[in-house]
Design a protein around this motif. Structure first.
Motif, PDB file in Angstrom:
ATOM      1  N   MET A   1       0.711  -0.826  -0.487  1.00  0.00           N
ATOM      2  CA  MET A   1      -0.218  -0.214   0.307  1.00  0.00           C
ATOM      3  C   MET A   1       1.163   0.782  -0.052  1.00  0.00           C
ATOM      4  O   MET A   1       2.057   1.667   0.636  1.00  0.00           O
ATOM      5  CB  MET A   1      -0.875   0.551   1.551  1.00  0.00           C
ATOM      6  CG  MET A   1      -1.628   1.388   1.082  1.00  0.00           C
ATOM      7  SD  MET A   1      -3.277   1.206   2.087  1.00  0.00           S
ATOM      8  CE  MET A   1      -1.897   0.962   4.393  1.00  0.00           C
ATOM      9  N   VAL A   2       1.046   2.051  -0.370  1.00  0.00           N
ATOM     10  CA  VAL A   2       0.965   3.639  -0.707  1.00  0.00           C
ATOM     11  C   VAL A   2       0.373   4.624  -0.265  1.00  0.00           C
ATOM     12  O   VAL A   2      -0.492   5.077  -1.374  1.00  0.00           O
ATOM     13  CB  VAL A   2       1.945   3.986  -2.533  1.00  0.00           C
ATOM     14  CG1 VAL A   2       2.504   4.858  -2.360  1.00  0.00           C
ATOM     15  CG2 VAL A   2       2.700   2.539  -2.408  1.00  0.00           C
ATOM     16  N   LEU A   3       0.837   5.264   0.859  1.00  0.00           N
ATOM     17  CA  LEU A   3       0.121   6.336   1.080  1.00  0.00           C
ATOM     18  C   LEU A   3       0.781   7.766   0.378  1.00  0.00           C
ATOM     19  O   LEU A   3       1.840   7.984   0.923  1.00  0.00           O
ATOM     20  CB  LEU A   3       0.269   6.051   2.644  1.00  0.00           C
ATOM     21  CG  LEU A   3      -0.015   5.008   3.454  1.00  0.00           C
ATOM     22  CD1 LEU A   3       0.110   5.554   5.130  1.00  0.00           C
ATOM     23  CD2 LEU A   3      -1.671   4.700   3.554  1.00  0.00           C
ATOM     24  N   LEU A   4      -0.055   8.605  -0.110  1.00  0.00           N
ATOM     25  CA  LEU A   4       0.204   9.123  -1.193  1.00  0.00           C
ATOM     26  C   LEU A   4       0.686  10.303  -0.190  1.00  0.00           C
ATOM     27  O   LEU A   4       1.643  10.784  -0.677  1.00  0.00           O
ATOM     28  CB  LEU A   4      -0.897   9.605  -2.471  1.00  0.00           C
ATOM     29  CG  LEU A   4      -0.974   9.206  -3.625  1.00  0.00           C
ATOM     30  CD1 LEU A   4      -1.810   8.773  -4.050  1.00  0.00           C
ATOM     31  CD2 LEU A   4       0.605   7.838  -4.074  1.00  0.00           C
ATOM     32  N   GLY A   5       0.040  10.789   0.456  1.00  0.00           N
ATOM     33  CA  GLY A   5       0.005  11.416   1.447  1.00  0.00           C
ATOM     34  C   GLY A   5       1.618  12.158   2.791  1.00  0.00           C
ATOM     35  O   GLY A   5       2.086  12.892   3.011  1.00  0.00           O
ATOM     36  N   GLU A   6       2.242  10.743   2.434  1.00  0.00           N
ATOM     37  CA  GLU A   6       3.494  10.045   2.824  1.00  0.00           C
ATOM     38  C   GLU A   6       4.611  11.213   1.874  1.00  0.00           C
ATOM     39  O   GLU A   6       5.910  11.589   2.371  1.00  0.00           O
ATOM     40  CB  GLU A   6       4.117   9.418   3.576  1.00  0.00           C
ATOM     41  CG  GLU A   6       2.847   8.316   4.726  1.00  0.00           C
ATOM     42  CD  GLU A   6       3.557   7.411   5.072  1.00  0.00           C
ATOM     43  OE1 GLU A   6       4.515   6.454   4.500  1.00  0.00           O
ATOM     44  OE2 GLU A   6       2.423   6.582   6.385  1.00  0.00           O
ATOM     45  N   HIS A   7       3.681  11.127   0.836  1.00  0.00           N
ATOM     46  CA  HIS A   7       5.331  11.362  -0.204  1.00  0.00           C
ATOM     47  C   HIS A   7       5.062  12.973  -0.836  1.00  0.00           C
ATOM     48  O   HIS A   7       5.751  13.509  -2.103  1.00  0.00           O
ATOM     49  CB  HIS A   7       5.020  10.719  -1.272  1.00  0.00           C
ATOM     50  CG  HIS A   7       5.321   9.034  -0.712  1.00  0.00           C
ATOM     51  ND1 HIS A   7       6.537   9.058  -1.464  1.00  0.00           N
ATOM     52  CD2 HIS A   7       4.433   8.467  -1.217  1.00  0.00           C
ATOM     53  CE1 HIS A   7       6.313   7.361  -0.849  1.00  0.00           C
ATOM     54  NE2 HIS A   7       5.117   7.019  -0.758  1.00  0.00           N
ATOM     55  N   VAL A  39       2.945   6.867  -7.598  1.00  0.00           N
ATOM     56  CA  VAL A  39       2.003   5.673  -8.049  1.00  0.00           C
ATOM     57  C   VAL A  39       2.715   4.692  -9.501  1.00  0.00           C
ATOM     58  O   VAL A  39       2.400   3.342  -8.763  1.00  0.00           O
ATOM     59  CB  VAL A  39       1.039   6.249  -8.675  1.00  0.00           C
ATOM     60  CG1 VAL A  39       0.152   4.951  -9.218  1.00  0.00           C
ATOM     61  CG2 VAL A  39       0.100   6.255  -7.156  1.00  0.00           C
ATOM     62  N   ALA A  40       3.361   5.537 -10.334  1.00  0.00           N
ATOM     63  CA  ALA A  40       4.156   4.839 -11.164  1.00  0.00           C
ATOM     64  C   ALA A  40       5.010   3.638 -10.804  1.00  0.00           C
ATOM     65  O   ALA A  40       5.507   2.727 -11.015  1.00  0.00           O
ATOM     66  CB  ALA A  40       4.049   5.396 -12.451  1.00  0.00           C
ATOM     67  N   GLU A  41       6.110   4.434  -9.882  1.00  0.00           N
ATOM     68  CA  GLU A  41       7.456   3.480  -9.414  1.00  0.00           C
ATOM     69  C   GLU A  41       6.507   2.440  -8.484  1.00  0.00           C
ATOM     70  O   GLU A  41       7.326   1.551  -8.624  1.00  0.00           O
ATOM     71  CB  GLU A  41       7.992   4.489  -8.775  1.00  0.00           C
ATOM     72  CG  GLU A  41       8.771   5.683  -9.629  1.00  0.00           C
ATOM     73  CD  GLU A  41       9.139   6.576  -9.425  1.00  0.00           C
ATOM     74  OE1 GLU A  41       9.609   6.724  -7.759  1.00  0.00           O
ATOM     75  OE2 GLU A  41      10.134   7.267  -9.699  1.00  0.00           O
ATOM     76  N   ALA A  42       5.835   2.708  -7.743  1.00  0.00           N
ATOM     77  CA  ALA A  42       5.104   1.624  -6.997  1.00  0.00           C
ATOM     78  C   ALA A  42       4.760   0.731  -7.946  1.00  0.00           C
ATOM     79  O   ALA A  42       4.833  -0.218  -7.199  1.00  0.00           O
ATOM     80  CB  ALA A  42       3.943   2.453  -5.735  1.00  0.00           C
ATOM     81  N   MET A  43       3.842   0.512  -8.326  1.00  0.00           N
ATOM     82  CA  MET A  43       3.552   0.103  -9.320  1.00  0.00           C
ATOM     83  C   MET A  43       4.597  -0.834 -10.399  1.00  0.00           C
ATOM     84  O   MET A  43       4.254  -1.954 -10.677  1.00  0.00           O
ATOM     85  CB  MET A  43       2.776  -0.430 -10.213  1.00  0.00           C
ATOM     86  CG  MET A  43       1.310   0.838 -10.171  1.00  0.00           C
ATOM     87  SD  MET A  43       0.181  -0.092  -9.014  1.00  0.00           S
ATOM     88  CE  MET A  43      -0.376  -0.666 -11.131  1.00  0.00           C
TER      89      MET A  43
END
Length: 200
Positions: A1-7, A39-43
């Motif tokens: 899971m990626v929490l976007l707010g942390e980035h 998101v792209a890097e996480a995918m």
């Protein structure tokens, strides 16, 4: 899971008087464009065989977002600076205000579950009078009740206020209106805001 707010860089986050971080980061196109690559890097990490495709598509989408940003700024330039005051149902547009130079006010707080007091409504109604603001906006995700109460409060002060239209704040727009993507939702919002405020 990626929490976007942390980035998101801490200096770009908006924090209220209770030290609550405003979660509506998508109303800054600059922030959102940065998060596209996150998101792209996480995918790509999950699906390494197609990593290059995710990155290429992210770059292409960032170009689309750059065009969106330019479109919004062009629309805002049509509006005199003293008309750049946005009054909405709940406090979802602070990032929008910072990004595009609007003074933003809301009936309710950051959460759609918060309730506006009579004093909150009356104080905001007085602002409408003082600043001669004639258009306010309701949101698709918030009942129209509080905005109607604001309009009535302003009318009791002898100030006529119109509903400028519906904005999308916590969701994209409906498919049947062609507003179902982030870009189309944002374009619909800015068109609604500018067209209403220009008519004042």
């Amino acid at each position: 899971m990626v929490l976007l707010g942390e980035h998101v860089s801490q200096d770009m986050l908006i924090v209220d008087e209770n030290d609550v971080v405003d979660p509506h980061i998508w109303f800054s196109v600059e922030i959102w464009s940065h998060l596209v690559m996150v998101v792209a890097e996480a995918m790509g990490d999950l699906d390494e065989d197609h990593q290059d495709i995710y990155i290429a598509r992210a770059f292409a989408y960032q170009q689309d977002l750059a065009m969106l940003d330019a479109y919004i700024k062009a629309q805002v330039e049509r509006l005199p600076s003293d008309k750049r005051i946005l009054v909405t149902a709940h406090d979802a547009f602070a990032y929008f205000g910072v990004a595009f130079g609007f003074d933003v006010h809301a009936v309710q707080g950051i959460s759609t579950e918060s309730e506006a007091s009579i004093r909150d409504i009356d104080n905001l109604a007085q602002l409408l009078v003082d600043e001669n603001i004639q258009s306010v906006f309701f949101e698709s995700s918030v009942p129209q009740t509080t905005v109607n109460a604001l309009v009535e409060s302003a009318q009791s002060l002898g100030h006529q206020v119109n509903i400028g239209g519906e904005l999308y704040s916590d969701s994209t727009g409906p498919i049947n209106q062609g507003h179902e993507t982030y870009i189309r939702t944002f374009r619909a919002n800015i068109d609604t805001i500018i067209n209403a405020l220009l008519e004042e």
